[in-house]
Design an enzyme around this catalytic site. Structure first.
Site, PDB file in Angstrom:
ATOM      1  N   LYS A 155       0.854  -1.207   0.000  1.00 27.81           N
ATOM      2  CA  LYS A 155       0.000   0.000   0.000  1.00 27.81           C
ATOM      3  C   LYS A 155       0.881   1.245   0.000  1.00 27.81           C
ATOM      4  O   LYS A 155       0.644   2.181  -0.763  1.00 27.81           O
ATOM      5  CB  LYS A 155      -0.875   0.013   1.256  1.00 27.81           C
ATOM      6  CG  LYS A 155      -1.527   1.358   1.554  1.00 27.81           C
ATOM      7  CD  LYS A 155      -2.407   1.361   2.774  1.00 27.81           C
ATOM      8  CE  LYS A 155      -1.688   1.660   4.042  1.00 27.81           C
ATOM      9  NZ  LYS A 155      -1.355   3.071   4.337  1.00 27.81           N
ATOM     10  N   ASN A 156       1.915   1.234   0.836  1.00 22.10           N
ATOM     11  CA  ASN A 156       2.696   2.458   1.048  1.00 22.10           C
ATOM     12  C   ASN A 156       3.706   2.732  -0.051  1.00 22.10           C
ATOM     13  O   ASN A 156       4.379   3.762  -0.032  1.00 22.10           O
ATOM     14  CB  ASN A 156       3.358   2.431   2.432  1.00 22.10           C
ATOM     15  CG  ASN A 156       2.312   2.555   3.524  1.00 22.10           C
ATOM     16  OD1 ASN A 156       1.152   2.875   3.260  1.00 22.10           O
ATOM     17  ND2 ASN A 156       2.696   2.252   4.752  1.00 22.10           N
TER      18      ASN A 156
ATOM     19  N   CYS B 118      -4.731  12.399  12.569  1.00 22.92           N
ATOM     20  CA  CYS B 118      -5.553  11.186  12.553  1.00 22.92           C
ATOM     21  C   CYS B 118      -5.412  10.562  13.935  1.00 22.92           C
ATOM     22  O   CYS B 118      -4.771  11.125  14.822  1.00 22.92           O
ATOM     23  CB  CYS B 118      -5.079  10.236  11.459  1.00 22.92           C
ATOM     24  SG  CYS B 118      -3.496   9.517  11.844  1.00 22.92           S
TER      25      CYS B 118
ATOM     26  N   ARG C 271      -8.409  -0.300   4.912  1.00 30.54           N
ATOM     27  CA  ARG C 271      -7.515   0.670   4.265  1.00 30.54           C
ATOM     28  C   ARG C 271      -6.236  -0.011   3.789  1.00 30.54           C
ATOM     29  O   ARG C 271      -5.620   0.419   2.828  1.00 30.54           O
ATOM     30  CB  ARG C 271      -7.124   1.784   5.236  1.00 30.54           C
ATOM     31  CG  ARG C 271      -8.274   2.616   5.729  1.00 30.54           C
ATOM     32  CD  ARG C 271      -7.799   3.790   6.516  1.00 30.54           C
ATOM     33  NE  ARG C 271      -6.940   4.645   5.692  1.00 30.54           N
ATOM     34  CZ  ARG C 271      -6.528   5.840   6.094  1.00 30.54           C
ATOM     35  NH1 ARG C 271      -6.849   6.274   7.302  1.00 30.54           N
ATOM     36  NH2 ARG C 271      -5.771   6.585   5.330  1.00 30.54           N
TER      37      ARG C 271
ATOM     38  N   ARG D 297       0.393  14.682  12.979  1.00 30.00           N
ATOM     39  CA  ARG D 297       0.905  14.437  11.624  1.00 30.00           C
ATOM     40  C   ARG D 297       1.022  15.721  10.799  1.00 30.00           C
ATOM     41  O   ARG D 297       0.353  15.920   9.794  1.00 30.00           O
ATOM     42  CB  ARG D 297       0.033  13.389  10.930  1.00 30.00           C
ATOM     43  CG  ARG D 297      -0.048  12.141  11.792  1.00 30.00           C
ATOM     44  CD  ARG D 297      -0.604  10.960  11.125  1.00 30.00           C
ATOM     45  NE  ARG D 297       0.288  10.411  10.116  1.00 30.00           N
ATOM     46  CZ  ARG D 297      -0.058   9.336   9.405  1.00 30.00           C
ATOM     47  NH1 ARG D 297      -1.213   8.780   9.580  1.00 30.00           N
ATOM     48  NH2 ARG D 297       0.759   8.861   8.481  1.00 30.00           N
TER      49      ARG D 297
ATOM     50  N   ASP E 288       4.595   0.557  11.984  1.00 33.46           N
ATOM     51  CA  ASP E 288       3.332  -0.059  11.540  1.00 33.46           C
ATOM     52  C   ASP E 288       3.181  -1.480  12.047  1.00 33.46           C
ATOM     53  O   ASP E 288       2.096  -2.058  11.917  1.00 33.46           O
ATOM     54  CB  ASP E 288       3.243  -0.045  10.011  1.00 33.46           C
ATOM     55  CG  ASP E 288       3.166   1.372   9.472  1.00 33.46           C
ATOM     56  OD1 ASP E 288       3.354   1.572   8.269  1.00 33.46           O
ATOM     57  OD2 ASP E 288       2.937   2.297  10.283  1.00 33.46           O
TER      58      ASP E 288
HETATM   59  C1  EPZ Z   1       4.141   6.899   6.136  1.00 38.51           C
HETATM   60  O1  EPZ Z   1       3.388   7.945   6.722  1.00 38.51           O
HETATM   61  C2  EPZ Z   1       3.208   5.697   6.078  1.00 38.51           C
HETATM   62  N1  EPZ Z   1       2.053   6.020   5.257  1.00 38.51           N
HETATM   63  C3  EPZ Z   1       2.746   5.329   7.492  1.00 38.51           C
HETATM   64  O2  EPZ Z   1       1.964   4.148   7.380  1.00 38.51           O
HETATM   65  C4  EPZ Z   1       3.972   5.008   8.335  1.00 38.51           C
HETATM   66  O3  EPZ Z   1       3.564   4.731   9.644  1.00 38.51           O
HETATM   67  C5  EPZ Z   1       4.920   6.223   8.320  1.00 38.51           C
HETATM   68  O4  EPZ Z   1       5.271   6.558   6.959  1.00 38.51           O
HETATM   69  C6  EPZ Z   1       6.212   5.944   9.087  1.00 38.51           C
HETATM   70  O5  EPZ Z   1       6.850   4.843   8.544  1.00 38.51           O
HETATM   71  C7  EPZ Z   1       2.165   5.937   3.922  1.00 38.51           C
HETATM   72  O6  EPZ Z   1       3.222   5.650   3.390  1.00 38.51           O
HETATM   73  C8  EPZ Z   1       0.921   6.215   3.120  1.00 38.51           C
HETATM   74  P1  EPZ Z   1       6.249  10.249   8.274  1.00 38.51           P
HETATM   75  P2  EPZ Z   1       4.007   9.459   6.728  1.00 38.51           P
HETATM   76  O7  EPZ Z   1       6.138  11.524   7.520  1.00 38.51           O
HETATM   77  O8  EPZ Z   1       4.791   9.697   5.511  1.00 38.51           O
HETATM   78  C9  EPZ Z   1       6.377  13.435  11.754  1.00 38.51           C
HETATM   79  C10 EPZ Z   1       0.131   2.738   7.709  1.00 38.51           C
HETATM   80  O9  EPZ Z   1      -0.306   2.196   8.732  1.00 38.51           O
HETATM   81  N2  EPZ Z   1       6.355  14.443  10.667  1.00 38.51           N
HETATM   82  O10 EPZ Z   1       7.472   9.407   8.098  1.00 38.51           O
HETATM   83  O11 EPZ Z   1       2.908  10.377   7.062  1.00 38.51           O
HETATM   84  C11 EPZ Z   1       5.053  12.698  11.875  1.00 38.51           C
HETATM   85  O12 EPZ Z   1       4.154  13.431  12.658  1.00 38.51           O
HETATM   86  C12 EPZ Z   1       0.571   4.185   7.763  1.00 38.51           C
HETATM   87  O13 EPZ Z   1       0.283   2.175   6.600  1.00 38.51           O
HETATM   88  C13 EPZ Z   1       6.513  15.791  10.994  1.00 38.51           C
HETATM   89  O14 EPZ Z   1       6.639  16.137  12.162  1.00 38.51           O
HETATM   90  O15 EPZ Z   1       4.984   9.344   7.988  1.00 38.51           O
HETATM   91  C14 EPZ Z   1       5.458  11.400  12.524  1.00 38.51           C
HETATM   92  O16 EPZ Z   1       5.561  11.597  13.928  1.00 38.51           O
HETATM   93  C15 EPZ Z   1       0.345   4.820   9.128  1.00 38.51           C
HETATM   94  N3  EPZ Z   1       6.484  16.711   9.999  1.00 38.51           N
HETATM   95  C16 EPZ Z   1       6.850  11.141  11.945  1.00 38.51           C
HETATM   96  O17 EPZ Z   1       7.305  12.392  11.427  1.00 38.51           O
HETATM   97  C17 EPZ Z   1       6.318  16.359   8.680  1.00 38.51           C
HETATM   98  O18 EPZ Z   1       6.328  17.256   7.806  1.00 38.51           O
HETATM   99  C18 EPZ Z   1       6.858  10.106  10.820  1.00 38.51           C
HETATM  100  O19 EPZ Z   1       5.998  10.586   9.824  1.00 38.51           O
HETATM  101  C19 EPZ Z   1       6.165  14.984   8.371  1.00 38.51           C
HETATM  102  C20 EPZ Z   1       6.199  14.038   9.380  1.00 38.51           C
END
Ligand code: EPZ
Length: 423
Positions: free
Chosen positions: A22-23, A116, A397, A121, A305
């Site tokens: 998915k990701n 969420c 999802r 996020r 995850d």
């Molecule tokens: C991706 O989300 C995945 N989703 C998530 O999977 C996964 O948990 C996550 O990466 C971490 O591996 C998809 O790929 C669609 P991040 P993403 O930006 O990109 C903070 C699932 O269950 N952050 O790496 O949104 C954020 O708040 C989902 O399949 C900022 O602070 O994750 C978090 O604490 C859930 N500022 C951390 O970084 C930003 O601009 C990691 O977020 C961006 C992120």
């Protein structure tokens, strides 16, 4: 709304074939916005988030045909450069259209993705990166208006290796003339798959494997065909369900090395695994499940995850295991539901302490998010009696044909909708 009814106590047994990730599928679908030429994508899992992304592409102006896990995307007139809140609120990953739209049209109006269940996020890393490339980002009435007279190459250091920000900035830089360097990027396999697809489209992206990407921008990208990488979170989820039910399961069509930390921790917990280059066999194990501490981290660390499904396994360990969730600030919503099923879990900020119990007991529980929902299904598979899991839409999802795959492994699970299905 659909629910799962699970009659637990059965050991999972047999072979399960893993779907496309998915990701990886979501950002790769979005990357097709970077060209007007046709793209053909295989092994696209039939998930709620994929269908939402296809709706977004159609709204923006693409023609989409989706059949038997293959998606064909073609141009259908000019593209829009804005998205309605209705679509963005369903899935925060829709924010990743910003990069392609900004780099092609020098403007994008995208609703800020809300938080969420698992956390606030924010998207500050995305926006700071766009600004470093020469754009202005103005937040107005819940939307972010991104504008640029011209985009220029830049050296950008991400303050955190955000998966989404890496992919958004990468897609934007692909069409920015000159050399852009992204440092401290995410190294998740899904990011590698996006890079692979973009390079097939004619992009010039070099990854050093240590967190640096060097992108030489092109004038335009062409269409490409690609098969999406196996879903490492689905394969990890099935491995954990097999282990927790003391089953005998072969997870096929996966990439074991993408789950190396998990495989190591499962062995430490007492399980025996047979690993080939595309499968992992969890052998039956009747001994004590040893407590193993995990701490989630960016790849190649323990995947956030898989934290929830891992916690379910630890509810049955012989001792006390600590689970540190260091990526998201609120990713323990499954814990109180597991406690309602007889688990012994106490949480304090980012740490959950799980003391194993002999048996979980069936209960009526609610999923709050995708992976927490899977953790509750896992608990239902292990518990004596009939567990009812509400809000299955969270689980839909990210897990393709979940009840069919579990049923084929001998689980007693069925989906029903109390508003529609008479008992
Ligand atoms: C991706 O989300 C995945 N989703 C998530 O999977 C996964 O948990 C996550 O990466 C971490 O591996 C998809 O790929 C669609 P991040 P993403 O930006 O990109 C903070 C699932 O269950 N952050 O790496 O949104 C954020 O708040 C989902 O399949 C900022 O602070 O994750 C978090 O604490 C859930 N500022 C951390 O970084 C930003 O601009 C990691 O977020 C961006 C992120």
């Amino acid at each position: 709304m659909d629910r799962f009814l699970i009659r637990g106590g059965k050991k999972l047994k047999g072979i399960v074939h893993i779907s496309g990730s998915k990701n990886a599928a979501l950002p790769i679908l979005v990357a097709t916005l970077l060209t007007d030429e046709p793209c053909i994508l295989h092994r696209i899992p039939n998930l709620r988030d994929v269908r939402t992304t296809l709706k977004i592409l159609e709204y923006l102006g693409k023609k989409v045909v989706y059949k038997d896990n293959t998606v064909t995307i073609t141009a259908n007139g000019s593209l829009k450069n804005n998205l309605p809140y209705e679509l963005v609120k369903q899935m925060r990953a829709s924010f990743w259209v910003a990069g392609p739209l900004l780099t092609r049209f020098k403007e994008a109006d995208i609703p800020l993705p809300g938080g969420c269940a698992i956390g606030v996020r924010p998207v500050d890393i995305h926006l700071k990166g766009f600004e470093r490339l020469g754009a202005t980002c103005e937040i107005k009435a819940g939307n972010v208006l991104i504008r640029a007279k011209k985009l220029n190459p830049a050296n950008i250091v991400l303050r955190f290796p955000s998966v989404g920000a890496t992919q958004n900035l990468l897609m934007c830089a692909c069409l920015v003339e000159g050399e852009t360097i992204l440092d401290n990027v995410a190294k998740e396999p899904e990011v590698d798959d996006v890079i692979d697809f973009l390079n097939k489209m004619g992009a010039d992206i070099q990854a050093d494997g240590k967190g640096r990407l060097v992108i030489h921008g092109k004038k335009e990208l062409h269409g490409a065909e690609h098969t999406v990488v196996a879903d490492r979170i689905e394969s990890g989820s099935f491995l954990l369900a097999a282990a927790a039910t003391r089953g005998d399961v072969v997870v096929e069509d996966c990439v074991p090395e993408h789950n190396s930390i998990l495989l190591n921790d499962l062995c430490e917990a007492g399980f025996t695994l047979t690993i080939t280059n595309a499968s992992v066999h969890v052998h039956p194990y009747a001994g004590e499940i040893k407590p193993v501490r995990i701490r989630t981290a960016p790849y190649p660390g323990f995947a956030t995850d898989l934290q929830a499904p891992w916690m379910t396994l630890m509810t049955l360990c012989n001792g006390t295991a600590e689970v540190d969730e260091d990526i998201f600030e609120n990713r323990f919503m499954h814990a109180p539901e597991l406690v309602r099923m007889g688990a012994d879990i106490s949480t304090e900020k980012s740490v959950a302490r799980v003391t194993g119990v002999k048996k979980l007991s069936a209960a009526h529980v609610q999923a709050s998010d995708l992976r927490g929902g899977f953790a509750l299904v896992m608990a239902g598979l292990c518990a004596d009696g009939e567990t009812e899991v509400e809000r299955v839409y969270h689980i839909d999802r990210g897990y393709e044909n979940l009840e069919q795959k579990l049923t084929a492994l001998g689980a007693d699970i069925r989906r029903y909708n109390p508003d529609k299905d008479a008992f």
